[in-house]
Design a protein around this motif. Structure first.
Motif, PDB file in Angstrom:
ATOM      1  N   GLN A 180      -5.000   0.330  -9.027  1.00 42.20           N
ATOM      2  CA  GLN A 180      -4.942   1.241  -7.878  1.00 42.20           C
ATOM      3  C   GLN A 180      -4.026   2.437  -8.158  1.00 42.20           C
ATOM      4  N   GLU A 194      -3.092  -3.980  -8.574  1.00 41.47           N
ATOM      5  CA  GLU A 194      -2.127  -2.960  -8.126  1.00 41.47           C
ATOM      6  C   GLU A 194      -1.986  -1.864  -9.181  1.00 41.47           C
ATOM      7  N   GLU A 221       0.832  -1.220   0.000  1.00 40.56           N
ATOM      8  CA  GLU A 221       0.000   0.000   0.000  1.00 40.56           C
ATOM      9  C   GLU A 221       0.856   1.255   0.000  1.00 40.56           C
TER      10      GLU A 221
END
Ligand code: FE
Ligand code: FE
Ligand code: ZN
Length: 278
Positions: A160, A157, A117
């Motif tokens: 994102q 990913e 993250e």
């Protein structure tokens, strides 16, 4: 039209790359913007660029893909390494404007233990500094094998990252066939399924280029060792499907296989033969 090329050295400039590409049967190519380990880029030679453009026009070469140094890490834990990556990418994109409307590919980075993250957030911050709404270059996030702490081995990913970027219209994705297989996507047995997943999560309209490489290692190995086309675990049939796939066939394909120019010429010829259907 079949857009096929390979990675070339830019040591002798742009004109030379167009000549080399043409000589080996390529109508596009990839190159490092500078020494792949980083360092300074050679100053742009406008005469060389002018000759490159003229020759490319004659030879039908286009959609060139610049590759950022693979040592850049936009999501390093060290601020000076992140800043260096941002500075280098900005400089590369300024230089790319001498050959407008092309592609610039980079490895999203490695989070080096900070967690996925944090890694994604740092990559977003970097892209928000680097991308400029006035640039003509499309910046591509490369799909990664997931070696070590690499970010970008899962389509989620990449999604994102894109979601956090302001200048999304300047962003695309480069799919590396060795990397996605090493990351666990079954492109050999289920290419349609993988592309559906890509479309569902990222959107196929973001896919702008393919790195076409066989892999030395089995699916899901997270290794990132490229092999010559047909000599690895993906096999020639997989590449036949890839270059003929209705959702992929109009994209530019770039070989990054372990080859010198002669080997690249052979692979390009092989792929052209397969594409025509013999
Ligand atoms: Fe790469
Ligand atoms: Fe690649
Ligand atoms: Zn690779």
């Amino acid at each position: 039209m079949f857009k096929i090329g390979c990675h070339l050295s830019n040591a002798k400039g742009y004109r030379n790359m167009a000549e080399e590409a043409h000589k080996i049967g390529a109508n596009t190519f990839q190159f490092f913007t500078r020494n792949p380990r980083g360092g300074n880029a050679k100053p742009i030679n406008e005469q060389d660029i002018a000759e490159f453009k003229k020759l490319s026009g004659e030879y039908g070469i286009d959609v060139i893909l610049a590759h950022a140094p693979y040592t850049l890490n936009c999501c390093s834990a060290k601020p000076e390494i992140r800043e260096f990556a941002i500075r280098t990418m900005k400089d590369d994109l300024n230089r790319m404007e001498y050959t407008p409307n092309n592609l610039y590919n980079f490895h999203p980075g490695s989070h080096v233990g900070q967690g996925i993250e944090v890694g994604i957030e740092l990559i977003i911050q970097a892209l928000n500094e680097v991308l400029d709404s006035k640039q003509t270059t499309t910046v591509l996030l490369e799909t990664m094998a997931g070696k070590g702490s690499e970010v970008g081995s899962k389509f989620e990913e990449i999604r994102q990252i894109i979601d956090g970027v302001k200048c999304q219209e300047k962003l695309g994705v480069c799919l590396d066939t060795c990397h996605v297989s090493d990351a666990g996507y079954e492109i050999s047995n289920n290419l349609d399924g993988v592309l559906q997943e890509f479309d569902h999560i990222i959107g196929l309209e973001r896919l702008k280029a393919i790195h076409i490489n066989d892999s030395m290692n089995p699916i899901g190995s997270h290794k990132d060792r490229h092999q010559k086309i047909g000599e690895g675990t993906l096999g020639l049939e997989t590449f036949e499907q890839i270059i003929k796939h209705p959702n992929l066939k109009n994209l530019p394909f770039y070989l990054e296989t372990p080859n010198e120019l002669e080997g690249y010429a052979k692979e390009i010829e092989l792929l052209r033969t397969i594409r025509k259907g013999k």
